[in-house]
Write an enzyme that holds these catalytic residues in place. Structure first.
Site, PDB file in Angstrom:
ATOM      1  N   GLU A 160      44.424  45.544  31.213  1.00  0.00           N
ATOM      2  CA  GLU A 160      43.145  44.897  31.555  1.00  0.00           C
ATOM      3  C   GLU A 160      41.959  45.862  31.545  1.00  0.00           C
ATOM      4  OE1 GLU A 160      43.855  42.898  35.244  1.00  0.00           O
ATOM      5  OE2 GLU A 160      45.524  41.727  34.455  1.00  0.00           O
ATOM      6  N   GLU A 265      52.788  37.185  30.511  1.00  0.00           N
ATOM      7  CA  GLU A 265      52.678  36.703  31.892  1.00  0.00           C
ATOM      8  C   GLU A 265      52.414  35.204  31.896  1.00  0.00           C
ATOM      9  OE1 GLU A 265      49.951  39.078  34.214  1.00  0.00           O
ATOM     10  OE2 GLU A 265      50.515  40.934  33.172  1.00  0.00           O
TER      11      GLU A 265
END
Length: 375
Positions: A160, A265
């Site tokens: 991220e 995810e």
């Protein structure tokens, strides 16, 4: 009784028994089908493990994990806050058990994650000197990735690092080390664990602006000779706003870079989202309101059907591009385990996965399985 009549009767009994055995065998084969066996020729099917799973506290959950999945990711226990809580102090207890769990069950083991701006130990934010932060990052990667070298199949090296517009996130790493920290992290990981596949992992990078930023980032790494094997698209999506075109475009564009794509995810929220919130920025929080928690006690069958249909659409797309995809990992084992129960509003009840709170398969599970066994 006539000999021929006896022979005929025995033959009928034998044929009937054989037919019954065939039916029973067929039924046994069907009931033995799992996600990992159904998709074994397509891509790995993974799940995120919490501490309770790693320690095998729930026998039913443990059996489900071993039956359905052939890849695992640690939900939290390898993040720096847990594994490196203080300067010169590491806590490998749960990480060791996690890796051991994967090895003894012959699973693909993912390391998550080496460099992330969130869930850092508090002492990192007190580091003011860039050289000291670089030493922390270097020692952290060398120690953690080095400890599990040869035992981890792939690492989410950097997690991220991008904003929604595709620019680099102004994290503690960017602010003090500059954008070169990403290259440094990949170089360190490649040296510490040469056999592991190295991934960049992020949410919303299927969306055009952020995807463009991720592609630019990966191209820069490749141009500088850095080893990067794949990109992880997190897949925290909603049944109400699932954009299959963006997902397919991202598969095609990332694959064109010569790397593998993993959906790392995956979960599909069924709850309302009036703020048009997307992704997984764990710092976002909103006020509790009854209308934001409409399925507190149970999920209506009509919504179960929508969830199943959305998963069907997704897996049809995944199968279409199975040559480009390495792994599909669900972010949780069952609905009760999902992080979405408390995000971005506390105390909500969500139902984003394939198994319910009793660890029983939902309509969505059967829908995903039917794409393979129906053929």
């Amino acid at each position: 009784m006539n000999y021929y009549k006896i022979s005929f009767s025995l033959s009928r009994i034998f044929l009937l028994s054989a037919f019954t055995f065939t039916i029973n065998l067929s039924f046994a084969q069907k009931t033995a089908i799992s996600l990992k066996s159904a998709y074994q020729d397509d891509f790995l099917i993974g799940t995120a493990l919490g501490t309770e799973h790693i320690l095998e506290k729930n026998e039913k959950a443990n059996a489900l994990i071993k039956r359905e999945f052939n890849a695992i990711t640690p939900e939290n226990i390898m993040k720096a806050q847990v594994i490196h809580p203080a300067p010169n102090r590491y806590n490998f207890t749960l990480a060791d058990k996690y890796v051991e769990y994967g090895q003894k069950n012959q699973m693909y083991v993912v390391g998550h994650t080496l460099v992330w701006h969130s869930q850092l130990p508090p002492f990192v934010f007190k580091i003011s000197n860039p050289d000291s932060l670089r030493i922390f990052m270097t020692e952290h990667i060398n120690t953690v990735a080095g400890r599990y070298a040869g035992k981890i199949n792939s690492w989410d090296v950097v997690n991220e690092a991008l904003n929604e517009d595709g620019s680099l996130r102004k994290s503690v790493f960017l602010n003090k080390l500059g954008e070169g920290y990403i290259k440094e992290a990949f170089l360190l990981a490649a040296k510490a664990d040469p056999k592991a596949a190295l991934y960049y992992n992020d949410y919303n990078i299927e969306q055009p602006a952020k995807r463009k930023g991720a592609i630019e980032l990966i191209k820069k790494l490749q141009a500088s000779g850095v080893k990067i094997d794949g990109v992880g698209i997190q897949g925290h999506w909603s049944i109400n706003t699932l954009n299959l075109k963006d997902i397919e475009d991202s598969i095609l564009e990332f694959s064109a870079l010569g790397i593998k794509i993993a959906f790392t995810e995956l979960d599909l929220t069924v709850l309302p989202n009036p703020w048009d919130l997307q992704g997984a920025d764990v710092n976002q929080r909103f006020e509790e309101k009854p209308e934001m928690n409409p399925y507190k006690d149970a999920l209506p069958d009509s919504v179960q059907t929508v969830l199943a249909n959305r998963y069907t659409d997704l897996f049809k797309l995944f199968l279409k591009h199975k040559d480009k995809i390495s792994r599909i990992t669900f972010w949780g084992v069952d609905d009760n385990h999902s992080w979405l129960n408390g995000f971005p509003i506390r105390n909500r009840t969500n139902y984003p996965l394939l198994f319910d709170r009793l660890l029983e398969p939902k309509k969505a599970y059967q829908a995903v399985l039917n794409l393979k066994i129906a053929k």
